[in-house]
Design a protein around this motif. Structure first.
Motif, PDB file in Angstrom:
ATOM      1  N   ARG A   1       1.133  -1.084  -0.192  1.00 39.85           N
ATOM      2  CA  ARG A   1       0.144  -0.252   0.324  1.00 39.85           C
ATOM      3  C   ARG A   1       0.917   1.309   0.413  1.00 39.85           C
ATOM      4  NH1 ARG A   1      -5.453   0.276   1.313  1.00 39.85           N
ATOM      5  NH2 ARG A   1      -5.350   2.206  -0.184  1.00 39.85           N
TER       6      ARG A   1
ATOM      7  N   PHE B   1      -3.531  -3.569 -16.390  1.00 39.69           N
ATOM      8  CA  PHE B   1      -3.552  -2.441 -16.914  1.00 39.69           C
ATOM      9  C   PHE B   1      -2.428  -1.377 -15.989  1.00 39.69           C
ATOM     10  CE2 PHE B   1      -6.560  -1.978 -20.442  1.00 39.69           C
ATOM     11  CZ  PHE B   1      -6.733  -3.033 -20.004  1.00 39.69           C
TER      12      PHE B   1
ATOM     13  N   TYR C   1      -1.767   2.437 -14.018  1.00 37.73           N
ATOM     14  CA  TYR C   1      -2.167   3.792 -14.173  1.00 37.73           C
ATOM     15  C   TYR C   1      -0.919   4.168 -12.560  1.00 37.73           C
ATOM     16  CZ  TYR C   1      -6.055   2.101 -16.504  1.00 37.73           C
ATOM     17  OH  TYR C   1      -7.126   1.906 -18.004  1.00 37.73           O
TER      18      TYR C   1
ATOM     19  N   GLN D   1      -1.166   8.052 -11.016  1.00 39.38           N
ATOM     20  CA  GLN D   1      -2.785   8.466 -10.239  1.00 39.38           C
ATOM     21  C   GLN D   1      -2.337  10.062 -10.381  1.00 39.38           C
ATOM     22  OE1 GLN D   1      -5.931   7.696  -8.284  1.00 39.38           O
ATOM     23  NE2 GLN D   1      -7.888   8.919  -8.955  1.00 39.38           N
TER      24      GLN D   1
ATOM     25  N   GLY E   1      -5.191  13.351 -12.927  1.00 44.20           N
ATOM     26  CA  GLY E   1      -6.156  12.157 -13.673  1.00 44.20           C
ATOM     27  C   GLY E   1      -5.627  10.773 -13.862  1.00 44.20           C
ATOM     28  N   LEU E   2      -5.807   9.894 -14.292  1.00 52.38           N
ATOM     29  CA  LEU E   2      -5.636   8.831 -14.292  1.00 52.38           C
ATOM     30  C   LEU E   2      -4.811   8.873 -15.623  1.00 52.38           C
ATOM     31  CD1 LEU E   2      -7.940   6.494 -13.088  1.00 52.38           C
ATOM     32  CD2 LEU E   2      -5.612   5.999 -12.296  1.00 52.38           C
TER      33      LEU E   2
ATOM     34  N   LEU F   1      -1.955   2.333 -10.213  1.00 46.91           N
ATOM     35  CA  LEU F   1      -3.326   1.490  -9.730  1.00 46.91           C
ATOM     36  C   LEU F   1      -2.822   0.306 -10.608  1.00 46.91           C
ATOM     37  CD1 LEU F   1      -5.367   4.255  -8.845  1.00 46.91           C
ATOM     38  CD2 LEU F   1      -5.243   2.752  -7.416  1.00 46.91           C
TER      39      LEU F   1
ATOM     40  N   GLN G   1     -12.747  -2.293 -16.130  1.00 49.69           N
ATOM     41  CA  GLN G   1     -11.893  -2.822 -15.172  1.00 49.69           C
ATOM     42  C   GLN G   1     -11.993  -2.487 -13.820  1.00 49.69           C
ATOM     43  OE1 GLN G   1      -8.664  -0.205 -16.312  1.00 49.69           O
ATOM     44  NE2 GLN G   1      -8.989  -0.265 -18.843  1.00 49.69           N
TER      45      GLN G   1
ATOM     46  N   PHE H   1      -9.947  -2.159 -10.226  1.00 55.35           N
ATOM     47  CA  PHE H   1      -8.951  -1.096  -9.746  1.00 55.35           C
ATOM     48  C   PHE H   1      -8.597  -2.694  -8.172  1.00 55.35           C
ATOM     49  CE2 PHE H   1      -8.250   1.376 -13.173  1.00 55.35           C
ATOM     50  CZ  PHE H   1      -9.109   1.719 -13.063  1.00 55.35           C
ATOM     51  N   GLY H   2      -7.115  -2.626  -7.869  1.00 55.40           N
ATOM     52  CA  GLY H   2      -6.489  -2.632  -7.412  1.00 55.40           C
ATOM     53  C   GLY H   2      -7.116  -1.488  -6.418  1.00 55.40           C
ATOM     54  N   PRO H   3      -6.268  -1.817  -4.620  1.00 60.98           N
ATOM     55  CA  PRO H   3      -6.005  -0.842  -4.386  1.00 60.98           C
ATOM     56  C   PRO H   3      -5.025   0.682  -4.059  1.00 60.98           C
ATOM     57  CG  PRO H   3      -5.035  -2.904  -2.741  1.00 60.98           C
ATOM     58  CD  PRO H   3      -5.442  -2.721  -4.304  1.00 60.98           C
TER      59      PRO H   3
END
Lengths: 111, 111
Positions: free
Chosen positions: B9, B33, B35, B37, B42-43, B90, B100, B102-104
């Protein structure tokens, strides 16, 4: 190329309605997504539109007009827990169906 | 329930270090994917993969590489971390045409 625009921030009162607009310029447009993201958390999927019209899911609705390059997310009967960022994302078949995200709209719900 | 997990994390690294960010999904999704942020931006898509051993550059691949040796795992590698790579990272996965998950997220700080 892809371009997604949405307002940076909106404020609304608990119980009210808020409409978040998103305009896009996407070659090979193949659908538009809305995600919700609470502070410090992952985005979660809200809705997907590929055809013109309104999609309703409980208190949330999403609208798409392909001819105008325009979408909106409508949040009804606002609750405090709706305070979050809302991300608009366009999908393009010309770009391998990957998503292009807008900067996100931060919605603050006040009592 | 789809689960996308990320190895850390929070991560703090020093400039010049090699950094590995791991992502695992448990739903046999073809697409994965990465990304980043950043506030106001944004992403932004770094890399994505449509299948094992396949990778495609996203919008901002410079300074990053990826590896997908198994379908469930997609790794992001920073060969030589720099301070401008401090960000929230992310990972996401999806079935071929679906939305999609998303992970944490991993909040990486490079000192």
């Amino acid at each position: 190329g892809q371009n997604i625009d949405q307002p940076t921030e909106m404020t609304a009162t608990e119980g009210a309605i808020v409409q978040i607009n998103c305009t896009y310029q996407t070659s090979g447009f193949n659908g538009l997504f809305w995600y919700q993201q609470h502070a410090g958390e992952a985005p979660t999927f809200l809705s997907y539109n590929v055809l013109d019209g309104l999609e309703e899911k409980g208190r949330f609705s999403s609208f798409l007009s392909r001819s105008k390059g325009y979408s909106y997310l409508l949040l009804k009967e606002l609750q405090m827990k709706d305070s979050a960022s809302y991300l608009c994302a366009g999908k393009s078949s010309a770009a391998g169906n990957k998503l292009t995200f807008g900067g996100g709209t931060r919605v603050l719900v006040k009592p | 329930d789809v689960k996308v997990t990320q190895s850390s994390r929070y991560l703090v690294k020093r400039t010049g270090e090699k950094v590995f960010l791991e992502c695992v999904q448990d739903m046999d999704h073809e697409n994965m994917f990465w990304y980043r942020q950043d506030p106001g931006l944004g992403l932004r898509l770094i890399y994505f993969s449509y299948d094992v051993k396949m990778k495609e550059k996203g919008d901002i691949p410079e300074g990053y590489s990826v590896s997908r040796e198994k379908k469930e795992r997609f790794s992001l590698i920073l060969e030589s971390a720099s301070t401008n790579q401090t960000s929230m990272y992310l990972c996401a996965s999806s079935l071929r045409q679906a939305h999609q998950y998303f992970g944490p997220g991993t909040r990486l700080t490079v000192l």
